[in-house]
Design a protein around this motif. Structure first.
Motif, short mmCIF file in Angstrom:
data_model
loop_
_atom_site.label_atom_id
_atom_site.label_comp_id
_atom_site.label_asym_id
_atom_site.label_seq_id
_atom_site.Cartn_x
_atom_site.Cartn_y
_atom_site.Cartn_z
N LEU A 44 0.84 -1.19 0.00
CA LEU A 44 0.00 0.00 0.00
C LEU A 44 0.88 1.24 0.00
O LEU A 44 2.06 1.18 0.31
CB LEU A 44 -0.94 -0.01 1.20
CG LEU A 44 -0.28 -0.19 2.57
CD1 LEU A 44 -0.07 1.14 3.24
CD2 LEU A 44 -1.12 -1.10 3.42
N GLY A 45 0.28 2.37 -0.37
CA GLY A 45 1.02 3.63 -0.40
C GLY A 45 0.51 4.57 0.66
O GLY A 45 -0.70 4.63 0.94
N ILE A 46 1.44 5.30 1.26
CA ILE A 46 1.09 6.28 2.28
C ILE A 46 1.89 7.57 2.04
O ILE A 46 2.91 7.56 1.34
CB ILE A 46 1.38 5.79 3.71
CG1 ILE A 46 2.88 5.50 3.89
CG2 ILE A 46 0.53 4.58 4.06
CD1 ILE A 46 3.35 5.53 5.32
N VAL A 47 1.42 8.65 2.62
CA VAL A 47 2.24 9.85 2.77
C VAL A 47 2.50 9.95 4.27
O VAL A 47 1.58 9.86 5.09
CB VAL A 47 1.60 11.13 2.18
CG1 VAL A 47 0.30 11.48 2.85
CG2 VAL A 47 2.57 12.28 2.25
N TYR A 48 3.78 10.06 4.61
CA TYR A 48 4.24 10.11 5.99
C TYR A 48 4.67 11.54 6.27
O TYR A 48 5.61 12.03 5.65
CB TYR A 48 5.41 9.13 6.16
CG TYR A 48 5.91 8.98 7.57
CD1 TYR A 48 5.41 7.99 8.39
CD2 TYR A 48 6.89 9.82 8.08
CE1 TYR A 48 5.88 7.83 9.69
CE2 TYR A 48 7.36 9.68 9.37
CZ TYR A 48 6.85 8.68 10.17
OH TYR A 48 7.31 8.53 11.46
N ILE A 49 3.97 12.23 7.18
CA ILE A 49 4.24 13.63 7.48
C ILE A 49 4.73 13.74 8.91
O ILE A 49 4.04 13.32 9.84
CB ILE A 49 2.96 14.49 7.29
CG1 ILE A 49 2.37 14.27 5.90
CG2 ILE A 49 3.27 15.95 7.54
CD1 ILE A 49 0.95 14.78 5.74
N ASP A 50 5.93 14.31 9.08
CA ASP A 50 6.50 14.45 10.41
C ASP A 50 7.50 15.59 10.40
O ASP A 50 8.32 15.69 9.47
CB ASP A 50 7.18 13.15 10.84
CG ASP A 50 7.59 13.14 12.30
OD1 ASP A 50 7.09 13.97 13.08
OD2 ASP A 50 8.43 12.29 12.67
N GLY A 51 7.43 16.46 11.38
CA GLY A 51 8.39 17.55 11.51
C GLY A 51 8.37 18.51 10.33
O GLY A 51 9.41 19.03 9.95
N GLY A 52 7.21 18.71 9.71
CA GLY A 52 7.10 19.63 8.60
C GLY A 52 7.58 19.08 7.27
O GLY A 52 7.61 19.79 6.28
N LEU A 57 5.66 6.77 0.69
CA LEU A 57 6.28 5.48 0.98
C LEU A 57 5.39 4.34 0.54
O LEU A 57 4.16 4.45 0.57
CB LEU A 57 6.53 5.34 2.49
CG LEU A 57 7.36 6.42 3.19
CD1 LEU A 57 7.41 6.15 4.68
CD2 LEU A 57 8.75 6.50 2.60
N GLN A 58 6.00 3.24 0.17
CA GLN A 58 5.31 1.98 -0.06
C GLN A 58 5.56 1.12 1.17
O GLN A 58 6.70 1.02 1.64
CB GLN A 58 5.86 1.27 -1.30
CG GLN A 58 5.62 2.02 -2.58
CD GLN A 58 4.15 2.04 -2.94
OE1 GLN A 58 3.46 1.03 -2.86
NE2 GLN A 58 3.66 3.20 -3.35
N VAL A 59 4.51 0.51 1.71
CA VAL A 59 4.61 -0.30 2.92
C VAL A 59 4.02 -1.67 2.64
O VAL A 59 2.98 -1.79 1.99
CB VAL A 59 3.86 0.37 4.10
CG1 VAL A 59 3.97 -0.46 5.37
CG2 VAL A 59 4.40 1.78 4.35
N THR A 60 4.67 -2.70 3.15
CA THR A 60 4.19 -4.07 3.05
C THR A 60 3.56 -4.47 4.38
O THR A 60 4.13 -4.21 5.44
CB THR A 60 5.36 -5.03 2.70
OG1 THR A 60 5.92 -4.62 1.46
CG2 THR A 60 4.89 -6.46 2.61
N VAL A 61 2.39 -5.10 4.30
CA VAL A 61 1.64 -5.53 5.49
C VAL A 61 1.09 -6.93 5.21
O VAL A 61 0.63 -7.20 4.11
CB VAL A 61 0.46 -4.55 5.77
CG1 VAL A 61 -0.36 -5.00 6.96
CG2 VAL A 61 0.96 -3.15 5.96
#
Length: 116
Positions: A44-52, A57-61
């Motif tokens: 699956l694909g996500i957008v990871y937002i941290d510290g501005g 990212l692609q993540v395997t689950v």
């Protein structure tokens, strides 16, 4: 190689690509399986937002870790997220990167005041 646990407690994570089976061999269509449990893996694909800053990212689950109620663009929680550096030689060229894997993905609560 070593796995590095990712602290997601301060991050905002949004689902950008719905979970679908991770393909091990594109020519045969073989689905990737967990080496220990034999369970089918999802990508699956996500957008990871941290510290501005944000990253796509692609993540395997594992298939059993994909919960109901996921919607594109909505906040999600990744349980047990780890980053694993990798490297290989493909067609004579050195390649490297970081693979992300989580134990599960679930809808996240929207922070209080987010809609205000």
């Amino acid at each position: 190689m070593r796995s590095i646990r990712v602290d997601v407690s301060a991050a905002t994570i949004l689902l950008t690509e719905a979970p679908e089976p991770k393909v091990k061999d594109r020519q045969t269509g073989e689905i990737a399986k967990d080496a220990q449990s034999g369970e089918a893996l999802m990508r699956l694909g996500i957008v990871y937002i941290d510290g501005g800053e944000s990253s796509l990212l692609q993540v395997t689950v594992p298939e059993s870790g994909v919960t109901d109620g996921l919607a594109l663009g909505s906040p999600v929680t990744l349980i047990g997220l780890v980053a694993r550096p990798w490297e290989s030689v493909f067609n004579g060229q050195q390649r490297h990167g970081i693979a992300y894997r989580a134990d599960a993905i679930a809808p996240a609560a929207i922070p209080v005041g987010a809609g205000a």
